[in-house]
Structures are given as structure tokens and as C-alpha cells.
Design a protein around this motif. Structure first.
Motif, mmCIF file in Angstrom:
data_model
loop_
_atom_site.group_PDB
_atom_site.id
_atom_site.type_symbol
_atom_site.label_atom_id
_atom_site.label_comp_id
_atom_site.label_asym_id
_atom_site.label_seq_id
_atom_site.Cartn_x
_atom_site.Cartn_y
_atom_site.Cartn_z
ATOM 1 N N VAL A 98 -0.942 -1.012 -4.493
ATOM 2 C CA VAL A 98 -2.135 -0.177 -4.431
ATOM 3 C C VAL A 98 -1.671 1.221 -4.053
ATOM 4 C CG1 VAL A 98 -4.337 0.229 -3.272
ATOM 5 C CG2 VAL A 98 -3.534 -2.115 -3.631
ATOM 6 N N GLU A 134 0.857 -1.195 0.000
ATOM 7 C CA GLU A 134 0.000 0.000 0.000
ATOM 8 C C GLU A 134 0.890 1.240 0.000
ATOM 9 O OE1 GLU A 134 -3.568 0.466 0.788
ATOM 10 O OE2 GLU A 134 -4.047 -1.665 0.684
ATOM 11 N N GLU A 156 -4.619 0.194 -8.632
ATOM 12 C CA GLU A 156 -3.950 -1.059 -8.308
ATOM 13 C C GLU A 156 -3.147 -1.516 -9.510
ATOM 14 O OE1 GLU A 156 -6.116 -4.188 -6.464
ATOM 15 O OE2 GLU A 156 -7.447 -2.807 -5.410
ATOM 16 N N TYR A 158 -7.149 -0.313 -12.513
ATOM 17 C CA TYR A 158 -6.301 -1.497 -12.356
ATOM 18 C C TYR A 158 -5.453 -1.647 -13.614
ATOM 19 C CZ TYR A 158 -4.798 -6.310 -12.565
ATOM 20 O OH TYR A 158 -4.027 -7.440 -12.697
#
Length: 157
Positions: free
Chosen positions: A83, A5, A70, A137
Motif C-alpha cells: 500500500v 505500508e 494498493e 488497486y
């Protein structure tokens, strides 16, 4: 697959955004926003502020989260999920200053150096600059080619 993250923020003033040339490590030689890994017990917002202070010596004051992106990418020969929480910063204290890691530069939003950025940026950054919020994504191969992508514009409210 490991999941990491991170945060990414872009300073915006009038018709310009601040990008920073990465001087070392992952992404060296590319322009990007500023940001980095979210540490233990840290919120994405706290990480974005800390990383911005560390990398370009400014403290975000007025900002908004404008997206979440992501990636499945290769890093050190292993595929990982990354992410990042994306922020636009409208007010800050301090002047963007070069650090050991980043060299900041202002760009007109109509003259962004996409050829010197990660290949996914050209897909989501124009949407952000139009005032949209996104969830996206991207899947990359070992050579940073986009294999697949999904971009969803988030509706307000």
C-alpha cells in the motif's frame, strides 16, 4: 499475504515533475517518485518527509496527499500486498541531489518516460497530474504484467 505500508511522493513545479532513477535494490533501473517503507510509530506523512530527505536531500514544505494505491505483487518469489500513500509536493527546501539510491531528474508532464517506469504508473499518474485524487488497486503476475486494475477518482469534500 504480507502487507507493507509505504509512501511515494512527486515534486511538482510548473509543468514538470521530478522522477528519480532507482540505482539499486527493488525497482533498479526504473524511474519512480521517491519514498519508502513507513517505520514503526511513524505516520505516512512523517515517512514521506524522511524518505524524501534521505533519497534526494530535500525537505517537503507544502504538499498534499493525492492518493492511495494498493498492489498485489511478487517480491522475492512471494506475493505480497503493498500500500502506498501518494503525495504531490509543491514547495520544498534544498535542491534535489543524487544519493546512493536515487538519481533525480525533471520531466515535462507531457514527456514522462512511462516505458522506463512500473507498468501501473501510466494509469494513475496522468490523473494525478490533472489535479485528481485517486484510490487504485493493481494485481501483478510474477513478470510485472498487470492482471487486473481498479481506479477510482475521489471526489473532494
Amino acid at each position: 499475504m504480507d502487507k507493507l505500508e509505504t509512501t511515494l511522493c512527486l515534486l511538482k513545479r510548473n509543468n514538470e515533475i521530478l522522477l528519480a532513477m532507482k540505482k539499486r535494490g527493488f525497482g533498479e533501473g526504473k524511474y519512480n517518485g521517491v519514498g519508502g517503507k513507513i517505520e514503526n510509530n511513524e505516520s505516512p506523512e512523517q515517512a514521506m518527509i524522511r524518505e524524501t530527505e534521505e533519497e534526494i536531500k530535500v525537505t517537503p514544505i507544502k504538499y498534499e496527499k493525492v492518493g492511495e494505491i494498493e498492489f498485489d505483487e511478487f517480491y522475492k518469489e512471494n506475493k505480497q500486498r503493498l500500500v502506498f500513500h501518494l503525495y504531490l509536493v509543491y514547495e520544498w527546501s534544498g535542491n534535489p541531489t543524487e544519493s546512493e539510491e536515487m538519481s533525480p531528474k525533471w520531466f515535462d508532464i507531457n514527456n514522462i518516460p512511462y516505458d522506463k517506469m512500473f507498468p501501473d504508473d501510466k494509469y494513475w499518474l496522468p490523473l494525478i497530474l490533472q489535479g485528481k485524487k485517486v484510490k487504485a488497486y493493481f494485481d501483478f503476475d510474477e513478470n510485472w504484467n498487470v492482471i487486473s486494475k481498479q481506479i477510482e477518482e475521489l471526489k473532494e469534500g
